[in-house]
Design a protein around this motif. Structure first.
Motif, PDB file in Angstrom:
ATOM      1  N   THR A 135       1.073  -1.223   0.005  1.00 34.86           N
ATOM      2  CA  THR A 135      -0.135  -0.118  -0.272  1.00 34.86           C
ATOM      3  C   THR A 135       0.944   1.288  -0.216  1.00 34.86           C
ATOM      4  OG1 THR A 135      -1.950   1.055   0.968  1.00 34.86           O
ATOM      5  CG2 THR A 135      -0.280  -0.066   2.700  1.00 34.86           C
ATOM      6  N   THR A 136       0.361   2.037   0.060  1.00 34.89           N
ATOM      7  CA  THR A 136       1.265   3.903  -0.438  1.00 34.89           C
ATOM      8  C   THR A 136       1.569   4.182   0.804  1.00 34.89           C
ATOM      9  OG1 THR A 136      -1.089   4.748  -0.389  1.00 34.89           O
ATOM     10  CG2 THR A 136       0.673   4.582  -2.675  1.00 34.89           C
ATOM     11  N   ARG A 137       2.144   5.251   1.449  1.00 41.97           N
ATOM     12  CA  ARG A 137       2.527   5.448   3.021  1.00 41.97           C
ATOM     13  C   ARG A 137       1.082   6.290   2.667  1.00 41.97           C
ATOM     14  NH1 ARG A 137       8.246   5.609   4.660  1.00 41.97           N
ATOM     15  NH2 ARG A 137       7.212   6.807   5.702  1.00 41.97           N
ATOM     16  N   VAL A 138       1.189   7.584   2.141  1.00 41.70           N
ATOM     17  CA  VAL A 138       0.085   8.540   1.620  1.00 41.70           C
ATOM     18  C   VAL A 138      -1.046   8.310   1.647  1.00 41.70           C
ATOM     19  CG1 VAL A 138       2.128  10.126   1.517  1.00 41.70           C
ATOM     20  CG2 VAL A 138       1.296   9.315  -0.291  1.00 41.70           C
ATOM     21  N   SER A 139      -2.520   9.425   1.902  1.00 40.71           N
ATOM     22  CA  SER A 139      -3.664   8.907   1.989  1.00 40.71           C
ATOM     23  C   SER A 139      -3.407   9.454   0.656  1.00 40.71           C
ATOM     24  CB  SER A 139      -4.652   9.896   2.698  1.00 40.71           C
ATOM     25  OG  SER A 139      -4.351   9.098   4.285  1.00 40.71           O
ATOM     26  N   GLY A 140      -5.044   8.615  -0.460  1.00 38.15           N
ATOM     27  CA  GLY A 140      -4.441   9.873  -1.801  1.00 38.15           C
ATOM     28  C   GLY A 140      -6.271   8.623  -2.013  1.00 38.15           C
ATOM     29  N   VAL A 141      -6.249   9.072  -3.613  1.00 38.96           N
ATOM     30  CA  VAL A 141      -6.752   8.020  -4.701  1.00 38.96           C
ATOM     31  C   VAL A 141      -6.433   7.651  -5.761  1.00 38.96           C
ATOM     32  CG1 VAL A 141      -9.277   8.598  -5.996  1.00 38.96           C
ATOM     33  CG2 VAL A 141      -8.309   9.788  -4.230  1.00 38.96           C
ATOM     34  N   VAL A 142      -5.936   6.418  -6.101  1.00 42.56           N
ATOM     35  CA  VAL A 142      -5.201   5.332  -7.081  1.00 42.56           C
ATOM     36  C   VAL A 142      -6.061   6.454  -8.410  1.00 42.56           C
ATOM     37  CG1 VAL A 142      -4.820   3.623  -8.078  1.00 42.56           C
ATOM     38  CG2 VAL A 142      -5.341   3.700  -5.887  1.00 42.56           C
ATOM     39  N   GLU A 143      -4.656   6.855  -8.822  1.00 47.62           N
ATOM     40  CA  GLU A 143      -5.803   6.920 -10.483  1.00 47.62           C
ATOM     41  C   GLU A 143      -5.122   6.110 -11.595  1.00 47.62           C
ATOM     42  OE1 GLU A 143      -4.213  11.585 -11.440  1.00 47.62           O
ATOM     43  OE2 GLU A 143      -2.340  10.233 -12.054  1.00 47.62           O
ATOM     44  N   SER A 144      -4.014   5.201 -11.258  1.00 43.68           N
ATOM     45  CA  SER A 144      -3.782   4.977 -12.583  1.00 43.68           C
ATOM     46  C   SER A 144      -2.729   3.062 -11.695  1.00 43.68           C
ATOM     47  CB  SER A 144      -3.779   5.147 -13.269  1.00 43.68           C
ATOM     48  OG  SER A 144      -1.632   5.857 -13.142  1.00 43.68           O
ATOM     49  N   VAL A 145      -3.689   1.600 -12.006  1.00 40.19           N
ATOM     50  CA  VAL A 145      -3.254   0.937 -11.853  1.00 40.19           C
ATOM     51  C   VAL A 145      -1.936   0.226 -12.562  1.00 40.19           C
ATOM     52  CG1 VAL A 145      -2.741  -1.711 -11.261  1.00 40.19           C
ATOM     53  CG2 VAL A 145      -4.783   0.603 -10.444  1.00 40.19           C
ATOM     54  N   LEU A 146      -0.521   0.830 -13.790  1.00 40.71           N
ATOM     55  CA  LEU A 146      -0.465   0.026 -13.958  1.00 40.71           C
ATOM     56  C   LEU A 146       0.376  -1.781 -14.417  1.00 40.71           C
ATOM     57  CD1 LEU A 146       2.188   3.246 -13.638  1.00 40.71           C
ATOM     58  CD2 LEU A 146      -0.150   3.340 -14.833  1.00 40.71           C
ATOM     59  N   VAL A 147      -0.089  -2.285 -14.012  1.00 41.09           N
ATOM     60  CA  VAL A 147       0.027  -3.466 -14.142  1.00 41.09           C
ATOM     61  C   VAL A 147      -1.239  -4.741 -13.678  1.00 41.09           C
ATOM     62  CG1 VAL A 147       2.143  -3.536 -12.372  1.00 41.09           C
ATOM     63  CG2 VAL A 147       0.262  -3.608 -11.480  1.00 41.09           C
ATOM     64  N   LYS A 148      -0.776  -5.451 -14.478  1.00 40.66           N
ATOM     65  CA  LYS A 148      -2.316  -6.325 -14.019  1.00 40.66           C
ATOM     66  C   LYS A 148      -1.784  -8.330 -13.042  1.00 40.66           C
ATOM     67  CE  LYS A 148      -3.970  -4.907 -18.854  1.00 40.66           C
ATOM     68  NZ  LYS A 148      -3.561  -5.164 -19.783  1.00 40.66           N
ATOM     69  N   PRO A 149      -2.500  -8.620 -13.059  1.00 41.56           N
ATOM     70  CA  PRO A 149      -2.582  -9.945 -12.457  1.00 41.56           C
ATOM     71  C   PRO A 149      -1.631 -10.734 -13.142  1.00 41.56           C
ATOM     72  CG  PRO A 149      -5.192  -9.543 -11.635  1.00 41.56           C
ATOM     73  CD  PRO A 149      -3.834  -8.036 -12.310  1.00 41.56           C
ATOM     74  N   GLY A 150      -0.780 -11.854 -12.094  1.00 35.70           N
ATOM     75  CA  GLY A 150      -0.005 -12.603 -12.785  1.00 35.70           C
ATOM     76  C   GLY A 150       1.247 -12.509 -13.910  1.00 35.70           C
ATOM     77  N   GLN A 151       1.235  -9.866 -13.560  1.00 37.22           N
ATOM     78  CA  GLN A 151       2.269 -10.038 -14.766  1.00 37.22           C
ATOM     79  C   GLN A 151       3.989 -10.023 -13.679  1.00 37.22           C
ATOM     80  OE1 GLN A 151       1.872  -5.935 -15.391  1.00 37.22           O
ATOM     81  NE2 GLN A 151       3.303  -5.419 -15.955  1.00 37.22           N
ATOM     82  N   ARG A 152       4.900 -10.193 -14.316  1.00 36.42           N
ATOM     83  CA  ARG A 152       6.141 -10.572 -13.747  1.00 36.42           C
ATOM     84  C   ARG A 152       6.352  -8.734 -13.408  1.00 36.42           C
ATOM     85  NH1 ARG A 152       9.499 -13.534 -11.501  1.00 36.42           N
ATOM     86  NH2 ARG A 152       8.060 -15.188 -12.171  1.00 36.42           N
ATOM     87  N   VAL A 153       7.295  -8.319 -12.467  1.00 32.82           N
ATOM     88  CA  VAL A 153       7.534  -6.973 -12.110  1.00 32.82           C
ATOM     89  C   VAL A 153       9.265  -7.017 -11.424  1.00 32.82           C
ATOM     90  CG1 VAL A 153       5.116  -6.074 -11.937  1.00 32.82           C
ATOM     91  CG2 VAL A 153       6.632  -6.986  -9.835  1.00 32.82           C
ATOM     92  N   LYS A 154       9.542  -6.065 -11.742  1.00 37.98           N
ATOM     93  CA  LYS A 154      11.797  -5.951 -11.507  1.00 37.98           C
ATOM     94  C   LYS A 154      11.487  -5.267  -9.996  1.00 37.98           C
ATOM     95  CE  LYS A 154      14.228  -7.867 -14.761  1.00 37.98           C
ATOM     96  NZ  LYS A 154      14.688  -9.502 -14.131  1.00 37.98           N
ATOM     97  N   LYS A 155      12.684  -5.010  -9.229  1.00 39.24           N
ATOM     98  CA  LYS A 155      11.752  -4.120  -8.142  1.00 39.24           C
ATOM     99  C   LYS A 155      12.175  -2.844  -8.406  1.00 39.24           C
ATOM    100  CE  LYS A 155      15.681  -3.254  -4.395  1.00 39.24           C
ATOM    101  NZ  LYS A 155      16.176  -3.177  -3.453  1.00 39.24           N
ATOM    102  N   GLY A 156      11.859  -2.766  -7.988  1.00 46.38           N
ATOM    103  CA  GLY A 156      11.401  -0.738  -8.120  1.00 46.38           C
ATOM    104  C   GLY A 156      10.610  -0.396  -8.741  1.00 46.38           C
ATOM    105  N   ALA A 157      10.030  -0.735  -9.975  1.00 45.08           N
ATOM    106  CA  ALA A 157       8.782  -0.700 -11.293  1.00 45.08           C
ATOM    107  C   ALA A 157       7.546  -0.152 -10.428  1.00 45.08           C
ATOM    108  CB  ALA A 157       8.688  -2.224 -11.677  1.00 45.08           C
ATOM    109  N   VAL A 158       7.311   0.764 -10.863  1.00 45.40           N
ATOM    110  CA  VAL A 158       5.760   1.143 -10.644  1.00 45.40           C
ATOM    111  C   VAL A 158       4.956   0.981 -10.734  1.00 45.40           C
ATOM    112  CG1 VAL A 158       4.930   3.900 -10.845  1.00 45.40           C
ATOM    113  CG2 VAL A 158       7.230   3.809 -10.850  1.00 45.40           C
ATOM    114  N   LEU A 159       3.870   0.261  -9.623  1.00 51.59           N
ATOM    115  CA  LEU A 159       2.844  -0.575  -9.497  1.00 51.59           C
ATOM    116  C   LEU A 159       1.629   0.163 -10.155  1.00 51.59           C
ATOM    117  CD1 LEU A 159       3.664  -2.926  -7.071  1.00 51.59           C
ATOM    118  CD2 LEU A 159       4.611  -3.253  -9.198  1.00 51.59           C
ATOM    119  N   LEU A 160       1.311   1.359  -9.076  1.00 55.17           N
ATOM    120  CA  LEU A 160       0.566   2.467  -9.322  1.00 55.17           C
ATOM    121  C   LEU A 160       0.651   3.868  -8.652  1.00 55.17           C
ATOM    122  CD1 LEU A 160      -1.030   3.130  -6.150  1.00 55.17           C
ATOM    123  CD2 LEU A 160      -2.049   0.813  -6.648  1.00 55.17           C
TER     124      LEU A 160
END
Length: 170
Positions: free
Chosen positions: A30-55
């Protein structure tokens, strides 16, 4: 230790300082700050690298708070410079026995207060910059997106038990 335990990680930092390499197979993020999710940049099953922006959260309010902190910092810098000049003039007049001790002390007090206000403004600016950066949730390690419980429009409240937005597996 149970290898299938779930821990909550705030912006990629695991609780209790546990190394995520051996702490859990799945991590709820989850994020450290409050707010409204603007965009999710990944999909279930997607492989991601360390540091990749998820949302990303909507940054409008966080950006405005940063701009406000920058303006406050600039004002505090100007006030501190003015108080320093005033303190220098008061010292010069005091040294020439033109002014009283109380006038010099008042100028010194104003300068000390201006320095404190400048320090506080610097801290508020740093916090606002950090909060803006924390509006992006990044992968704390290489993994696979297991689930996305928080989609676009989800309201995030960064309290004691924030809602998980992304579940990442090793």
């Amino acid at each position: 230790m149970n290898q299938h335990m779930t821990i909550i990680a705030l912006s990629g930092l695991s609780l209790l300082g546990i190394n995520p390499a051996w702490a859990a197979d799945k991590v709820e993020l989850t994020t450290r700050v409050s707010g409204v999710v603007e965009s999710v940049l990944v999909k279930p099953g997607q492989r991601v690298k360390k540091g990749a922006v998820l949302l990303r959260l909507d940054k409008t309010i966080l950006q405005a708070r940063l701009e406000e902190a920058v303006a406050e910092h600039a004002r505090a810098q100007a006030d501190e410079a003015d108080a320093k000049r005033e303190q220098g003039r008061a010292q010069e007049l005091y040294d020439r026995t033109v002014s009283s001790t109380s006038e010099l002390e008042a100028a010194e007090l104003r300068y000390t207060r201006a320095q404190a206000a400048l320090s506080a403004a610097q801290v508020r600016r740093v916090i606002a910059q950090k909060n803006l950066a924390d509006a992006e949730l990044k992968a704390p390690f290489d993994g696979v997106v297991s689930a996305i419980p928080g989609g676009s429009g989800t309201v995030v409240v960064a309290d004691c038990q924030p809602k998980p937005l992304i579940v990442l597996s090793r």
